[in-house]
Motif scaffolding. Structure first.
Motif, PDB file in Angstrom:
ATOM      1  N   VAL A 170       0.845  -1.198   0.000  1.00 37.29           N
ATOM      2  CA  VAL A 170       0.000   0.000   0.000  1.00 37.29           C
ATOM      3  C   VAL A 170       0.875   1.241   0.000  1.00 37.29           C
ATOM      4  CG1 VAL A 170      -1.812   1.266   1.214  1.00 37.29           C
ATOM      5  CG2 VAL A 170      -1.828  -1.251   1.212  1.00 37.29           C
ATOM      6  N   THR A 171       1.836   1.271   0.914  1.00 35.14           N
ATOM      7  CA  THR A 171       2.801   2.374   0.978  1.00 35.14           C
ATOM      8  C   THR A 171       4.191   1.788   1.182  1.00 35.14           C
ATOM      9  OG1 THR A 171       1.153   3.840   1.981  1.00 35.14           O
ATOM     10  CG2 THR A 171       3.454   4.495   2.185  1.00 35.14           C
ATOM     11  N   LEU A 172       5.076   2.028   0.209  1.00 36.73           N
ATOM     12  CA  LEU A 172       6.453   1.548   0.329  1.00 36.73           C
ATOM     13  C   LEU A 172       7.417   2.655  -0.072  1.00 36.73           C
ATOM     14  CD1 LEU A 172       6.600  -2.044  -1.263  1.00 36.73           C
ATOM     15  CD2 LEU A 172       6.437  -1.436   1.152  1.00 36.73           C
ATOM     16  N   PRO A 173       8.537   2.788   0.652  1.00 37.12           N
ATOM     17  CA  PRO A 173       9.606   3.679   0.166  1.00 37.12           C
ATOM     18  C   PRO A 173      10.221   3.081  -1.098  1.00 37.12           C
ATOM     19  CG  PRO A 173      10.325   2.466   2.107  1.00 37.12           C
ATOM     20  CD  PRO A 173       8.871   2.162   1.944  1.00 37.12           C
ATOM     21  N   ALA A 174      10.877   3.906  -1.896  1.00 36.32           N
ATOM     22  CA  ALA A 174      11.371   3.488  -3.202  1.00 36.32           C
ATOM     23  C   ALA A 174      12.367   2.335  -3.125  1.00 36.32           C
ATOM     24  CB  ALA A 174      11.986   4.691  -3.909  1.00 36.32           C
ATOM     25  N   TRP A 175      13.074   2.198  -2.017  1.00 39.63           N
ATOM     26  CA  TRP A 175      14.126   1.178  -1.917  1.00 39.63           C
ATOM     27  C   TRP A 175      13.603  -0.211  -1.538  1.00 39.63           C
ATOM     28  CZ3 TRP A 175      14.925  -1.018   2.938  1.00 39.63           C
ATOM     29  CH2 TRP A 175      14.381  -0.332   4.025  1.00 39.63           C
ATOM     30  N   LEU A 176      12.321  -0.310  -1.252  1.00 35.53           N
ATOM     31  CA  LEU A 176      11.752  -1.588  -0.845  1.00 35.53           C
ATOM     32  C   LEU A 176      10.940  -2.220  -1.967  1.00 35.53           C
ATOM     33  CD1 LEU A 176      10.465  -1.219   2.842  1.00 35.53           C
ATOM     34  CD2 LEU A 176      12.219  -2.800   1.992  1.00 35.53           C
ATOM     35  N   ASN A 177      10.900  -3.547  -1.987  1.00 35.52           N
ATOM     36  CA  ASN A 177      10.093  -4.296  -2.943  1.00 35.52           C
ATOM     37  C   ASN A 177       9.379  -5.431  -2.207  1.00 35.52           C
ATOM     38  OD1 ASN A 177       9.339  -5.207  -5.766  1.00 35.52           O
ATOM     39  ND2 ASN A 177      10.406  -7.034  -5.020  1.00 35.52           N
ATOM     40  N   LEU A 178       8.089  -5.659  -2.551  1.00 46.73           N
ATOM     41  CA  LEU A 178       7.321  -6.740  -1.950  1.00 46.73           C
ATOM     42  C   LEU A 178       7.083  -7.831  -2.989  1.00 46.73           C
ATOM     43  CD1 LEU A 178       5.648  -7.756   0.538  1.00 46.73           C
ATOM     44  CD2 LEU A 178       3.655  -6.715  -0.567  1.00 46.73           C
ATOM     45  N   GLN A 179       7.468  -9.062  -2.662  1.00 44.44           N
ATOM     46  CA  GLN A 179       7.258 -10.201  -3.545  1.00 44.44           C
ATOM     47  C   GLN A 179       6.267 -11.159  -2.887  1.00 44.44           C
ATOM     48  OE1 GLN A 179       8.477 -10.986  -6.734  1.00 44.44           O
ATOM     49  NE2 GLN A 179       6.948 -12.628  -6.521  1.00 44.44           N
ATOM     50  N   ASP A 180       5.052 -11.257  -3.462  1.00 43.31           N
ATOM     51  CA  ASP A 180       4.039 -12.176  -2.957  1.00 43.31           C
ATOM     52  C   ASP A 180       4.347 -13.576  -3.479  1.00 43.31           C
ATOM     53  OD1 ASP A 180       1.804 -13.516  -2.089  1.00 43.31           O
ATOM     54  OD2 ASP A 180       0.344 -12.255  -3.139  1.00 43.31           O
ATOM     55  N   ASN A 181       4.465 -14.542  -2.557  1.00 35.50           N
ATOM     56  CA  ASN A 181       4.797 -15.912  -2.947  1.00 35.50           C
ATOM     57  C   ASN A 181       3.574 -16.727  -3.375  1.00 35.50           C
ATOM     58  OD1 ASN A 181       7.560 -15.526  -2.353  1.00 35.50           O
ATOM     59  ND2 ASN A 181       7.168 -15.927  -0.176  1.00 35.50           N
ATOM     60  N   GLY A 182       2.371 -16.168  -3.194  1.00 36.75           N
ATOM     61  CA  GLY A 182       1.163 -16.850  -3.624  1.00 36.75           C
ATOM     62  C   GLY A 182       0.676 -17.929  -2.698  1.00 36.75           C
ATOM     63  N   ASP A 183       1.286 -18.050  -1.520  1.00 43.48           N
ATOM     64  CA  ASP A 183       0.882 -19.084  -0.569  1.00 43.48           C
ATOM     65  C   ASP A 183       0.608 -18.514   0.823  1.00 43.48           C
ATOM     66  OD1 ASP A 183       3.427 -18.385   0.205  1.00 43.48           O
ATOM     67  OD2 ASP A 183       4.258 -20.412   0.135  1.00 43.48           O
ATOM     68  N   GLY A 184       0.285 -17.221   0.872  1.00 39.44           N
ATOM     69  CA  GLY A 184       0.049 -16.574   2.158  1.00 39.44           C
ATOM     70  C   GLY A 184       1.308 -16.027   2.790  1.00 39.44           C
ATOM     71  N   THR A 185       2.414 -16.094   2.056  1.00 38.60           N
ATOM     72  CA  THR A 185       3.669 -15.511   2.542  1.00 38.60           C
ATOM     73  C   THR A 185       4.209 -14.550   1.486  1.00 38.60           C
ATOM     74  OG1 THR A 185       5.162 -17.175   1.589  1.00 38.60           O
ATOM     75  CG2 THR A 185       4.194 -17.658   3.758  1.00 38.60           C
ATOM     76  N   ALA A 186       5.119 -13.701   1.911  1.00 41.44           N
ATOM     77  CA  ALA A 186       5.737 -12.743   0.999  1.00 41.44           C
ATOM     78  C   ALA A 186       7.088 -12.339   1.564  1.00 41.44           C
ATOM     79  CB  ALA A 186       4.850 -11.515   0.804  1.00 41.44           C
ATOM     80  N   ILE A 187       7.914 -11.737   0.707  1.00 39.08           N
ATOM     81  CA  ILE A 187       9.206 -11.214   1.135  1.00 39.08           C
ATOM     82  C   ILE A 187       9.229  -9.716   0.843  1.00 39.08           C
ATOM     83  CG2 ILE A 187      11.703 -11.233   0.790  1.00 39.08           C
ATOM     84  CD1 ILE A 187      10.710 -13.696   2.182  1.00 39.08           C
ATOM     85  N   LEU A 188       9.471  -8.938   1.893  1.00 36.05           N
ATOM     86  CA  LEU A 188       9.669  -7.499   1.753  1.00 36.05           C
ATOM     87  C   LEU A 188      11.157  -7.252   1.914  1.00 36.05           C
ATOM     88  CD1 LEU A 188       8.357  -4.650   1.514  1.00 36.05           C
ATOM     89  CD2 LEU A 188       8.280  -4.620   4.020  1.00 36.05           C
ATOM     90  N   SER A 189      11.790  -6.727   0.870  1.00 43.32           N
ATOM     91  CA  SER A 189      13.243  -6.593   0.943  1.00 43.32           C
ATOM     92  C   SER A 189      13.726  -5.398   0.130  1.00 43.32           C
ATOM     93  CB  SER A 189      13.932  -7.869   0.440  1.00 43.32           C
ATOM     94  OG  SER A 189      13.627  -8.083  -0.926  1.00 43.32           O
ATOM     95  N   GLY A 190      14.959  -4.999   0.412  1.00 44.36           N
ATOM     96  CA  GLY A 190      15.581  -3.899  -0.305  1.00 44.36           C
ATOM     97  C   GLY A 190      16.794  -3.395   0.447  1.00 44.36           C
ATOM     98  N   THR A 191      17.569  -2.592  -0.234  1.00 46.26           N
ATOM     99  CA  THR A 191      18.782  -2.039   0.372  1.00 46.26           C
ATOM    100  C   THR A 191      18.662  -0.515   0.430  1.00 46.26           C
ATOM    101  OG1 THR A 191      20.114  -3.858  -0.501  1.00 46.26           O
ATOM    102  CG2 THR A 191      21.292  -1.877   0.211  1.00 46.26           C
TER     103      THR A 191
END
Length: 211
Positions: free
Chosen positions: A155-176
């Motif tokens: 919904v709201t992310l700073p430019a350096w972050l990315n959200l990857q939805d794994n499609g199984d109820g989990t996700a990875i929010l990551s970035g540098t």
């Protein structure tokens, strides 16, 4: 045939024998929705009776406590929901006349229609990051309605972050984060089952400066 008839008159005393209580009107099946909030009440004296005057009936109830909260107070049966249970559960009511302990049972079903439950976040976000180092938050969500496919979105992310939805109820929010991201970064992600309103998780990531 000549003298007057001779009569024998006497009284027969019929002694009372205790009669068991009976089901006068069977308790009908009850219907409601999952997680119902209004207590179902049933006056058991409308369903059980005893021909013996003076017999005061007492009642007990047997049910699955994982499916319904059932209790008898005096002659009233109270039914309350168990969180997230839906389907059919059987309830048995016993009437006792307290004389010779004569009893009678009546059983009925409580039928609860399922309602959709909103998904929820299980994981707790990582609230700190360091400049020029990879930040990773493993997102996990849940839903008591296991048939639903959950969608995790940003919904709201700073430019350096990315959200990857794994499609199984989990996700990875990551970035540098870089030097210009040092300080407080506002984040909001959401999870939806496609039916209920999306549930949001909002938090701040504090990026610390690296020398």
């Amino acid at each position: 045939g000549i003298a007057a008839a001779v009569e024998q008159t006497f009284d027969i005393t019929v002694e009372n024998a205790n009669d068991a209580p009976i089901v006068s009107v069977p308790i009908p099946d009850q219907t409601d929705v999952e997680d119902f909030t209004t207590t179902i009440t049933i006056n058991l004296l409308n369903h059980f009776s005893d021909v013996d005057d003076g017999d005061n009936l007492t009642f007990s109830v047997a049910s699955n406590p994982n499916e319904v909260n059932a209790a008898v107070v005096d002659s009233v049966l109270y039914l309350n929901s168990v969180l997230d249970f839906n389907g059919t559960t059987n309830i048995v009511v016993t009437a006792n006349d307290n004389e010779t302990r004569a009893t009678v049972n009546d059983d009925f079903n409580l039928i609860l229609t399922p309602v959709n439950d909103a998904p929820y976040f299980i994981s707790t976000p990582i609230l700190t990051a360091t400049e020029d180092q990879l930040y990773t938050y493993s997102v996990t969500t849940g839903d008591v309605d296991v048939v639903h496919n959950l969608i995790i979105s940003d919904v709201t992310l700073p430019a350096w972050l990315n959200l990857q939805d794994n499609g199984d109820g989990t996700a990875i929010l990551s970035g540098t984060p870089l030097n210009e991201h040092v300080g407080i970064n506002h984040v909001t992600i959401s999870v939806s089952d496609g039916i209920a309103a999306a549930v949001e998780q909002t938090f701040d990531i504090t990026v610390e400066n690296a020398n």
